[in-house]
Design a protein around this motif. Structure first.
Motif, PDB file in Angstrom:
ATOM      1  N   GLU A   1       8.876  25.792  -0.806  1.00  0.00           N
ATOM      2  CA  GLU A   1       7.427  26.035  -0.927  1.00  0.00           C
ATOM      3  C   GLU A   1       6.639  24.770  -1.254  1.00  0.00           C
ATOM      4  N   GLN A   2       7.128  23.619  -0.843  1.00  0.00           N
ATOM      5  CA  GLN A   2       6.331  22.392  -1.007  1.00  0.00           C
ATOM      6  C   GLN A   2       5.259  22.423   0.084  1.00  0.00           C
ATOM      7  N   GLU A   3       4.012  22.614  -0.366  1.00  0.00           N
ATOM      8  CA  GLU A   3       2.931  22.955   0.577  1.00  0.00           C
ATOM      9  C   GLU A   3       2.643  21.894   1.625  1.00  0.00           C
ATOM     10  N   MET A   4       2.948  20.645   1.292  1.00  0.00           N
ATOM     11  CA  MET A   4       2.617  19.578   2.264  1.00  0.00           C
ATOM     12  C   MET A   4       3.359  19.767   3.576  1.00  0.00           C
ATOM     13  N   LEU A   5       4.455  20.522   3.553  1.00  0.00           N
ATOM     14  CA  LEU A   5       5.204  20.740   4.796  1.00  0.00           C
ATOM     15  C   LEU A   5       4.413  21.594   5.792  1.00  0.00           C
TER      16      LEU A   5
ATOM     17  N   ILE B   1       9.481   4.770   8.529  1.00  0.00           N
ATOM     18  CA  ILE B   1       8.426   5.764   8.782  1.00  0.00           C
ATOM     19  C   ILE B   1       7.299   5.593   7.766  1.00  0.00           C
ATOM     20  N   TYR B   2       7.673   5.437   6.498  1.00  0.00           N
ATOM     21  CA  TYR B   2       6.667   5.224   5.438  1.00  0.00           C
ATOM     22  C   TYR B   2       5.758   4.046   5.793  1.00  0.00           C
ATOM     23  N   LEU B   3       6.392   2.913   6.124  1.00  0.00           N
ATOM     24  CA  LEU B   3       5.615   1.685   6.333  1.00  0.00           C
ATOM     25  C   LEU B   3       4.778   1.769   7.599  1.00  0.00           C
TER      26      LEU B   3
ATOM     27  N   LYS C   1       0.801  -1.234   0.000  1.00  0.00           N
ATOM     28  CA  LYS C   1       0.000   0.000   0.000  1.00  0.00           C
ATOM     29  C   LYS C   1       0.829   1.277   0.000  1.00  0.00           C
ATOM     30  N   ARG C   2       2.110   1.185   0.320  1.00  0.00           N
ATOM     31  CA  ARG C   2       2.905   2.409   0.506  1.00  0.00           C
ATOM     32  C   ARG C   2       2.940   3.275  -0.749  1.00  0.00           C
ATOM     33  N   ARG C   3       2.633   4.551  -0.589  1.00  0.00           N
ATOM     34  CA  ARG C   3       2.732   5.564  -1.641  1.00  0.00           C
ATOM     35  C   ARG C   3       3.146   6.847  -0.967  1.00  0.00           C
ATOM     36  N   SER C   4       3.751   7.755  -1.698  1.00  0.00           N
ATOM     37  CA  SER C   4       4.024   9.074  -1.133  1.00  0.00           C
ATOM     38  C   SER C   4       2.724   9.860  -1.157  1.00  0.00           C
ATOM     39  N   VAL C   5       2.304  10.358   0.002  1.00  0.00           N
ATOM     40  CA  VAL C   5       1.034  11.079   0.120  1.00  0.00           C
ATOM     41  C   VAL C   5       1.332  12.523   0.515  1.00  0.00           C
ATOM     42  N   ARG C   6       0.776  13.457  -0.259  1.00  0.00           N
ATOM     43  CA  ARG C   6       1.102  14.876  -0.038  1.00  0.00           C
ATOM     44  C   ARG C   6      -0.123  15.711   0.356  1.00  0.00           C
ATOM     45  N   ASN C   7      -1.310  15.077   0.388  1.00  0.00           N
ATOM     46  CA  ASN C   7      -2.533  15.794   0.798  1.00  0.00           C
ATOM     47  C   ASN C   7      -3.069  15.172   2.075  1.00  0.00           C
TER      48      ASN C   7
ATOM     49  N   SER D   1       2.233   9.814   4.220  1.00  0.00           N
ATOM     50  CA  SER D   1       3.535  10.468   4.449  1.00  0.00           C
ATOM     51  C   SER D   1       4.335  10.561   3.161  1.00  0.00           C
ATOM     52  N   VAL D   2       5.309  11.448   3.183  1.00  0.00           N
ATOM     53  CA  VAL D   2       6.215  11.589   2.029  1.00  0.00           C
ATOM     54  C   VAL D   2       7.604  11.989   2.520  1.00  0.00           C
ATOM     55  N   SER D   3       8.611  11.376   1.922  1.00  0.00           N
ATOM     56  CA  SER D   3       9.988  11.765   2.240  1.00  0.00           C
ATOM     57  C   SER D   3      10.386  12.915   1.321  1.00  0.00           C
ATOM     58  N   ILE D   4      11.210  13.806   1.812  1.00  0.00           N
ATOM     59  CA  ILE D   4      11.531  15.033   1.069  1.00  0.00           C
ATOM     60  C   ILE D   4      13.039  15.299   1.106  1.00  0.00           C
ATOM     61  N   GLY D   5      13.607  15.316  -0.109  1.00  0.00           N
ATOM     62  CA  GLY D   5      15.045  15.570  -0.215  1.00  0.00           C
ATOM     63  C   GLY D   5      15.356  16.968  -0.711  1.00  0.00           C
ATOM     64  N   ALA D   6      14.318  17.663  -1.229  1.00  0.00           N
ATOM     65  CA  ALA D   6      14.550  18.998  -1.801  1.00  0.00           C
ATOM     66  C   ALA D   6      14.222  20.070  -0.769  1.00  0.00           C
ATOM     67  N   PHE D   7      15.239  20.699  -0.229  1.00  0.00           N
ATOM     68  CA  PHE D   7      15.044  21.765   0.763  1.00  0.00           C
ATOM     69  C   PHE D   7      16.308  22.614   0.827  1.00  0.00           C
TER      70      PHE D   7
ATOM     71  N   ILE E   1      19.714  16.121   6.665  1.00  0.00           N
ATOM     72  CA  ILE E   1      19.921  15.375   5.416  1.00  0.00           C
ATOM     73  C   ILE E   1      18.628  14.893   4.765  1.00  0.00           C
ATOM     74  N   TYR E   2      17.526  14.889   5.516  1.00  0.00           N
ATOM     75  CA  TYR E   2      16.288  14.343   4.944  1.00  0.00           C
ATOM     76  C   TYR E   2      15.111  14.847   5.762  1.00  0.00           C
ATOM     77  N   LEU E   3      13.959  15.001   5.108  1.00  0.00           N
ATOM     78  CA  LEU E   3      12.729  15.363   5.818  1.00  0.00           C
ATOM     79  C   LEU E   3      11.686  14.283   5.544  1.00  0.00           C
TER      80      LEU E   3
HETATM   81  C1  FMN Z   1      15.667  10.670  -1.849  1.00  0.00           C
HETATM   82  C2  FMN Z   1      14.242  11.071  -2.128  1.00  0.00           C
HETATM   83  C3  FMN Z   1      13.909  12.397  -2.177  1.00  0.00           C
HETATM   84  C4  FMN Z   1      12.587  12.795  -2.393  1.00  0.00           C
HETATM   85  N1  FMN Z   1      12.276  14.115  -2.374  1.00  0.00           N
HETATM   86  C5  FMN Z   1      10.996  14.494  -2.552  1.00  0.00           C
HETATM   87  C6  FMN Z   1      10.658  15.869  -2.488  1.00  0.00           C
HETATM   88  O1  FMN Z   1      11.477  16.737  -2.261  1.00  0.00           O
HETATM   89  N2  FMN Z   1       9.332  16.201  -2.665  1.00  0.00           N
HETATM   90  C7  FMN Z   1       8.372  15.261  -2.906  1.00  0.00           C
HETATM   91  O2  FMN Z   1       7.223  15.638  -3.057  1.00  0.00           O
HETATM   92  N3  FMN Z   1       8.692  13.939  -2.974  1.00  0.00           N
HETATM   93  C8  FMN Z   1       9.965  13.539  -2.793  1.00  0.00           C
HETATM   94  N4  FMN Z   1      10.273  12.211  -2.814  1.00  0.00           N
HETATM   95  C9  FMN Z   1       9.223  11.203  -3.031  1.00  0.00           C
HETATM   96  C10 FMN Z   1       9.227  10.717  -4.480  1.00  0.00           C
HETATM   97  O3  FMN Z   1       8.747  11.734  -5.310  1.00  0.00           O
HETATM   98  C11 FMN Z   1       8.373   9.446  -4.585  1.00  0.00           C
HETATM   99  O4  FMN Z   1       8.917   8.438  -3.794  1.00  0.00           O
HETATM  100  C12 FMN Z   1       8.282   8.975  -6.029  1.00  0.00           C
HETATM  101  O5  FMN Z   1       7.550   9.867  -6.817  1.00  0.00           O
HETATM  102  C13 FMN Z   1       7.672   7.586  -6.145  1.00  0.00           C
HETATM  103  O6  FMN Z   1       6.360   7.594  -5.622  1.00  0.00           O
HETATM  104  P1  FMN Z   1       5.907   6.683  -4.390  1.00  0.00           P
HETATM  105  O7  FMN Z   1       6.787   7.042  -3.208  1.00  0.00           O
HETATM  106  O8  FMN Z   1       4.478   7.029  -4.154  1.00  0.00           O
HETATM  107  O9  FMN Z   1       6.101   5.271  -4.777  1.00  0.00           O
HETATM  108  C14 FMN Z   1      11.591  11.811  -2.593  1.00  0.00           C
HETATM  109  C15 FMN Z   1      11.930  10.447  -2.544  1.00  0.00           C
HETATM  110  C16 FMN Z   1      13.240  10.085  -2.301  1.00  0.00           C
HETATM  111  C17 FMN Z   1      13.579   8.621  -2.202  1.00  0.00           C
END
Ligand code: FMN
Length: 286
Positions: free
Chosen positions: A199-203, A242-244, A107-113, A253-259, A278-280
């Protein structure tokens, strides 16, 4: 076998000769490879980008491994960071049992809303425990949920709490040993964290954002410059936990590397050199 016996008086002699030849070949190959200029060395005349240089200069070679024994390394910093005079929030014991691991992975997906509903302190406790909780011991060394090179645990976690039931908005530090939170500073930092996150709004919408920082010398004092890689890799392990766990709790949840690194370091109150973000990881209700 008959032919071999023509050369070797007995099996033991044959074994010793084969071993000696094999060891000589291995020693020769290692020596030759350590003397051969790397494809990325100055001799090869290649201009390296900063990323290529980082990767290259933290690559292991036998020459590097042996040289590293004699290279001076930084002192080992304390294993645990604490904010001794801060307000402490004891977290409830993690006791949640959710869906199976296989379902979580599926089920894991990155969720931003997120829905804007509050998360509970128990949910926050479970998330932090899955990220870095203590789950075992090797002699006197506590071991955690996520793997760590040499069990040196360079990663610290800060929680930017926007919407947690019963908790004041603010920035907290996760004290691993006591499974508690230490208040670093109180206040609503939605605007600051969103701005620092490009400005990634999910934060701003998330109930909490975990800030993963690294105290590099914890790994560097043993592994030298290679330790930087280990810190980044470890953050990935933690983030996956954390995702799982979020999926299992029914959260997104979503991991964020761009900041903007410096902005986040300033917000948390870390110097960006000895300890740096190093990571959010943002988490919210669905
Ligand atoms: C190292 C890394 C950095 C990421 N940085 C961002 C980010 O800055 N913003 C964001 O919205 N998603 C970020 N993501 C999430 C990815 O966009 C996401 O994992 C990818 O689109 C695949 O989708 P899924 O996680 O739903 O399978 C990051 C993921 C990883 C592994």
């Amino acid at each position: 076998m008959y032919h071999y016996h023509k050369f070797f008086k007995n099996d033991m002699q044959m074994y010793l000769n084969i071993r000696a030849v094999s060891l000589s070949i291995v020693a020769f190959v290692l020596l030759a490879s350590s003397l051969r200029p790397s494809a990325y060395s100055k001799e090869a005349g290649k201009e390296l980008s900063p990323g290529e240089r980082f990767h290259h200069e933290t690559s292991l070679t036998w020459r590097g491994v042996i040289g590293d024994i004699f290279r001076s390394k930084p002192k080992k910093p304390p294993q645990y960071k604490n904010y001794p005079d801060s307000k402490i929030i004891k977290l409830p014991k993690p006791a949640y049992h959710g869906i199976t691991l296989e379902e979580s992975i599926e089920k894991r997906r990155s969720v931003r809303n997120y829905s804007g509903k509050l998360i509970t302190l128990s949910q926050l406790s479970q998330l932090l425990f899955s990220a870095q909780g203590i789950t075992g011991k090797l002699y006197d060394q506590p071991l955690r949920t996520a793997p760590s090179a040499g069990a040196l645990y360079p990663i610290e976690i800060y929680v930017i709490a926007n919407d947690v039931e019963g908790m004041t908005c603010g920035i907290y530090h996760y004290a691993v040993l006591n499974h508690s939170l230490e208040l670093v500073k109180s206040g609503d930092f939605r605007k600051e964290i969103t701005a620092a996150g490009l400005e990634q709004e999910m934060l701003g919408d998330a109930d909490v954002t975990f800030v993963l920082s690294a105290i590099f010398d914890r790994v560097r004092h043993k592994y030298g410059e290679r330790g930087f890689r280990y810190a980044y890799i470890e953050a990935g392990h933690i983030s996956q936990n954390i995702y799982l766990q979020a999926v299992s709790l029914g959260l997104g949840s979503v991991s964020i590397g761009a900041f903007l690194d410096e902005e986040i370091n300033k917000l948390i109150g870390i110097d960006g050199q000895n300890e740096a973000v190093i990571y959010l990881h943002a988490i919210g209700t669905l």
